[in-house]
Design an enzyme around this catalytic site. Structure first.
Site, PDB file in Angstrom:
ATOM      1  N   HIS A  84       4.232   0.759 -13.647  1.00  8.71           N
ATOM      2  CA  HIS A  84       3.543   1.508 -12.597  1.00  8.71           C
ATOM      3  C   HIS A  84       2.926   0.592 -11.550  1.00  8.71           C
ATOM      4  CE1 HIS A  84      -0.215   1.136 -15.173  1.00  8.71           C
ATOM      5  NE2 HIS A  84      -0.782   1.051 -13.981  1.00  8.71           N
ATOM      6  N   ASP A 215       5.816   0.703 -20.385  1.00  7.30           N
ATOM      7  CA  ASP A 215       5.262   0.534 -19.047  1.00  7.30           C
ATOM      8  C   ASP A 215       5.232  -0.942 -18.641  1.00  7.30           C
ATOM      9  OD1 ASP A 215       3.981   0.798 -16.643  1.00  7.30           O
ATOM     10  OD2 ASP A 215       2.282   1.945 -17.407  1.00  7.30           O
ATOM     11  N   SER A 640      -4.535  -2.868 -15.372  1.00  8.09           N
ATOM     12  CA  SER A 640      -3.126  -2.524 -15.558  1.00  8.09           C
ATOM     13  C   SER A 640      -2.282  -3.782 -15.408  1.00  8.09           C
ATOM     14  CB  SER A 640      -2.688  -1.490 -14.522  1.00  8.09           C
ATOM     15  OG  SER A 640      -3.295  -0.255 -14.767  1.00  8.09           O
TER      16      SER A 640
END
Length: 705
Positions: A84, A215, A640
């Site tokens: 992402h 991810d 992230s």
């Protein structure tokens, strides 16, 4: 009786040991809470984690494009971050003919790696406490004095051309730190799994556990022939890092020590109880309401039309991310009784130091006074974020104002607007806006709104109005000026007086102008004046907390600077009679698999690998491939893509999310409730090796078995 006591101790003792971790924290790497880290199992020293004088783990950690984190995992500059985080780049290279979002992308050689204009990474090479140089002897120095001191101090740093220094406040301005960084601007896309792996579970699973998302995405940093940062050139070569992370594919164990290195965005761990109460009951609900409307409208079109799905994929994911986070934050703050706990802590502080009481009382009064303005500010900000046409109009208004004042317009401003148009559907946005305008009218004090704004109270009437506007609008791109659409030659058109005149007559421009004028006249000044007073007393309150509570170890709130957090691999017990294990596996993906579904479809090759059990060295003691795991590391947005490291500093996972029940950790971290979610390195290498047949990438790495 003796037998009962023995059984009881067997139950109670693990529960006590399970939460040996007392603190959370996002620690400046030069000021780690090393003692507790070692008590929880860390085997290396703080100097191994950050060292400006010799290679250390910090030399493998980057700020990825100013928003996420990434890490170097090979001697040839191979970079790992979240899917992402690289989504915008993957999307930019995708077309209907080559849909890398759906199909994935893997470069077989460096010549196939894809450049990404504008993408950059920063390494932090040194950190210094510069409080005395910034504040001097005056702890209450004015903003102007602080700025002068910072500007002077920056000039004293001896920097290379590709280096810069950021001097940032900590502890609400009670301390200041300098971060020296090196920036690399040639970062190329190397590999990305298909969304059926990298985005598996999509928005339904976002912020929740159990998760089964691969991810991750892979990039490579390039440098010039002297291994120094350089702008993109075909002559650049893979960067040779000072340090890269070994990758562990050892099995995970509950209570195993782990730490996270990255660039967390923003936390508010030291707010007074009144501020938390306002977030729970007023601010978050306002933000959630606007995004709820926008997301439902976008989703309806995206599920029906692939072109819209590709065009709006990144925007939808961005909007949905914090929408769901705020929902979990409200629930978590309520469940953890955060307001009551903060009130109890305030009472404790007052008992230790009665001089704190007036500060807390003043903050309470200020937050109550600010409340109606803060609610409108939340709705107003979300309206302009989620109604793209209004946001375009707002940016064009800024350009017109600059032009009329004789100020130059930068290429970046033009590029920003051009980028917004690149992923824009005027009719779809009109549907979003019709609903958001009605919500804004219904939920806000009429005195804060433009005169006559009650005409936007009905969604259906709004839709009819906006339909007619869209076909006449320059901004929506439905109408041309001199045969040109607005975004085709904006840099020239904005200098044309006739164009500016036509733009000012545009109904969307006029609406955005009226909304902005009402906000500035009725809300903004009062809100900002009160916030300035709140910030002043929050700084004072922070200093008083640190001076009064000598038993507490304080860390500064996150502010997108390099930090370390730590914890242990753990499952969770978020609700009565509900227990989550700490690890998920490939079999769980197959349990969720829904053929053809937008969120839960699975690539056929992954199904084949599962059916054949062709797992190689990537299975764990269960015989399955582990996918995700949870731990008690204190993380937030910006973490992230952060490397998750074991007791010896080996990469064991890739951080990508938090468990929904603990998203309140930005305000109230509790290791009993808060969990971060990570991709297991076994799954990452399994996908690269077995699914993508990209063994050449694995061969670059140092794999610890």
């Amino acid at each position: 009786m003796i037998k009962k006591i023995i059984l009881l101790s067997a139950i109670v003792m693990p529960a006590v040991a399970a939460f040996a971790q007392q603190n959370g924290g996002m620690w400046i790497p030069t000021e780690l809470n090393e003692q507790e880290m070692k008590e929880l199992g860390m085997k290396i020293s703080a100097k191994d984690i950050f060292n400006p004088n010799k290679p250390a783990i910090n030399d493998a950690v980057v700020h990825f494009n100013g928003g996420c984190t990434g890490e170097v995992i090979s001697p040839r500059g191979l970079l790992l971050t979240n899917h992402h985080c690289g989504y915008g780049q993957i999307q930019a290279h995708s077309t209907l003919e080559h849909d890398y979002l759906t199909e994935g992308f893997w470069a077989k050689t460096t010549s196939e790696e894809l450049p990404n204009p504008g993408l950059y990474v920063d390494f932090i090479t040194d950190i210094k406490d510069v409080t005395s140089q910034v504040l001097g002897a005056n702890k209450n120095a004015s903003d102007a004095e602080i700025k002068r001191n910072i500007d002077r101090l920056k000039e004293e740093f001896k920097l290379k051309p590709y280096q810069s220094v950021d001097i940032v406040p900590m502890y609400y301005g009670n301390k200041y730190y300098a971060f020296v960084k090196e920036t690399f601007n040639d970062v190329r896309l190397v590999g990305a799994p298909p969304s059926g792996i990298g985005k598996f579970g999509s928005d339904t699973d976002n912020w929740v556990w159990p998760r089964h998302s691969g991810d991750f995405s892979m990039f490579r940093i390039y440098a010039d022939k002297n291994n120094q940062p350089a702008e993109y050139s075909k002559d650049n070569v893979p960067y040779k890092p000072k340090y890269f992370l070994p990758i562990s594919i050892k099995d995970k164990k509950e209570n195993q020590f782990t730490f996270v290195f990255g660039f967390p965005g923003r936390t508010q761990e030291y707010l007074p109880s009144i501020a938390i109460d306002k977030i729970v009951n007023e601010i978050d609900p306002a933000r959630i309401a606007v995004r709820d409307v926008a997301l439902k409208t976008l989703d309806e079109k995206m599920r029906k039309d692939d072109a819209t799905r590709i065009k709006y994929a990144a925007k939808y994911a961005s909007v949905a991310n914090y929408w769901k986070k705020w929902i979990g934050e409200v629930e978590g703050l309520k469940k953890s009784k955060a307001v009551q706990k903060r009130q109890q802590y305030e009472a404790k502080l007052i008992s230790l130091n009665p001089n704190i009481k007036p500060t807390i009382e003043t903050l309470t009064k200020l937050y109550e006074e600010q409340s109606p303005y803060a609610v409108n500010d939340a709705y107003y900000g979300e309206m302009f974020r989620n109604c793209q046409t209004l946001r375009l109009a707002s940016n064009l208004m800024n350009l017109v104002a600059q032009q009329e004042k004789g100020k130059s317009i930068s290429g970046e401003q033009i590029d920003y607007i051009d980028e917004m148009y690149r992923n824009y559907d005027a009719m779809l946005d009109a549907k979003v806006m019709a609903k958001v305008l009605a919500l804004y009218q219904q939920k806000n004090n009429p005195n804060f709104l433009p005169q006559g704004f009650s005409k936007f109270s009905d969604v259906q009437k709004n839709m009819e109005t906006l339909d007619s506007w869209t076909s006449l609008s320059l901004i929506s791109g439905q109408k041309t000026f001199d045969g040109k659409v607005i975004y085709s030659d904006l840099s020239k058109l904005i200098k044309n007086p006739e164009f500016v005149k036509a733009l000012k007559a545009d109904p969307y421009y006029q609406l955005a102008s009226e909304l902005r004028a009402a906000y500035r006249a009725n809300v903004m000044k009062s809100y900002n004046d009160l916030q300035e007073k709140i910030d002043h007393y929050q700084k004072e309150y922070m200093a008083e907390q640190m001076a009064t509570d000598k038993q507490k170890k304080f860390f500064p709130d996150a502010n997108s600077t390099l930090r370390v957090s730590y914890g242990q691999v753990k499952g969770s017990n978020p609700r009565d009679a509900v227990y989550y294990g700490y690890q998920t596996h490939l079999g769980g993906i197959m349990e969720k698999y829904i053929p053809g579904d937008y969120e839960f479809d699975v690539p056929q090759k992954l199904i084949n690998l599962y059916n054949s059990k062709d797992y190689g060295v990537y299975k764990d003691k269960t015989g399955e491939v582990p996918v995700n795991f949870t731990a008690t590391n204190h993380t937030t947005g910006g973490n992230s893509g952060s490397p998750v490291l074991d007791a010896y500093g080996n990469l064991m996972g890739l951080n990508f999310d938090r468990q929904w029940e603990g998203t309140m950790s930005d305000i109230n971290f509790d290791p009993k409730l808060c969990r971060n979610i990570m991709v297991d390195t076994k799954y990452i290498l399994f996908v690269i090796d077995k699914y993508a047949n990209a063994k050449h990438l694995v061969n670059e790495m140092k794999v610890v078995k």
